[in-house]
Design a protein around this motif. Sequence first.
Motif, mmCIF file in Angstrom:
data_model
loop_
_atom_site.group_PDB
_atom_site.id
_atom_site.type_symbol
_atom_site.label_atom_id
_atom_site.label_comp_id
_atom_site.label_asym_id
_atom_site.label_seq_id
_atom_site.Cartn_x
_atom_site.Cartn_y
_atom_site.Cartn_z
ATOM 1 N N CYS A 4 24.998 14.587 -41.000
ATOM 2 C CA CYS A 4 24.375 14.803 -42.308
ATOM 3 C C CYS A 4 23.048 14.055 -42.341
ATOM 4 O O CYS A 4 23.019 12.823 -42.481
ATOM 5 N N ARG A 29 33.041 14.171 -48.843
ATOM 6 C CA ARG A 29 31.990 14.304 -49.853
ATOM 7 C C ARG A 29 32.006 13.115 -50.810
ATOM 8 O O ARG A 29 30.983 12.508 -51.087
ATOM 9 N N ALA A 35 27.546 16.621 -47.093
ATOM 10 C CA ALA A 35 27.396 17.969 -47.660
ATOM 11 C C ALA A 35 27.216 17.963 -49.174
ATOM 12 O O ALA A 35 27.642 18.879 -49.850
ATOM 13 N N THR A 36 26.567 16.923 -49.697
ATOM 14 C CA THR A 36 26.336 16.862 -51.139
ATOM 15 C C THR A 36 24.900 17.182 -51.522
ATOM 16 O O THR A 36 24.612 17.333 -52.701
ATOM 17 N N CYS A 38 21.807 19.223 -49.268
ATOM 18 C CA CYS A 38 21.400 20.585 -48.876
ATOM 19 C C CYS A 38 22.580 21.433 -48.409
ATOM 20 O O CYS A 38 22.535 22.651 -48.449
ATOM 21 N N GLY A 39 23.643 20.787 -47.910
ATOM 22 C CA GLY A 39 24.842 21.504 -47.485
ATOM 23 C C GLY A 39 24.810 22.074 -46.079
ATOM 24 O O GLY A 39 25.794 22.640 -45.621
ATOM 25 N N LYS A 40 23.704 21.900 -45.368
ATOM 26 C CA LYS A 40 23.611 22.476 -44.018
ATOM 27 C C LYS A 40 24.562 21.816 -43.019
ATOM 28 O O LYS A 40 24.875 22.401 -41.995
ATOM 29 N N HIS A 42 27.717 21.013 -43.615
ATOM 30 C CA HIS A 42 29.118 21.254 -43.971
ATOM 31 C C HIS A 42 29.950 21.751 -42.792
ATOM 32 O O HIS A 42 31.033 21.220 -42.512
#
Length: 73
Positions: A4, A29, A35-36, A38-40, A42
Amino acid sequence: MIVCVCNNISDREIRQAVDLGLSSMAELRRDLGVATCCGKCHTCAREVLNDHLSATATVALQETVLMRAVLTN
């Protein structure tokens, strides 16, 4: 490896979190912030989580089998 980028969380930190009892993406999270933003990350984070959960379960199973073998002899 950094998983992340937004929160600077590595695969090692995810594995350590699993070792301390985390077992879901929701917990990652909540506790690490994975993943909080942009989420890329995840998908990669979920893979690291699941791989380490599987590896941990395999080791625990092997230890149980060995312990049973010792106790029955």
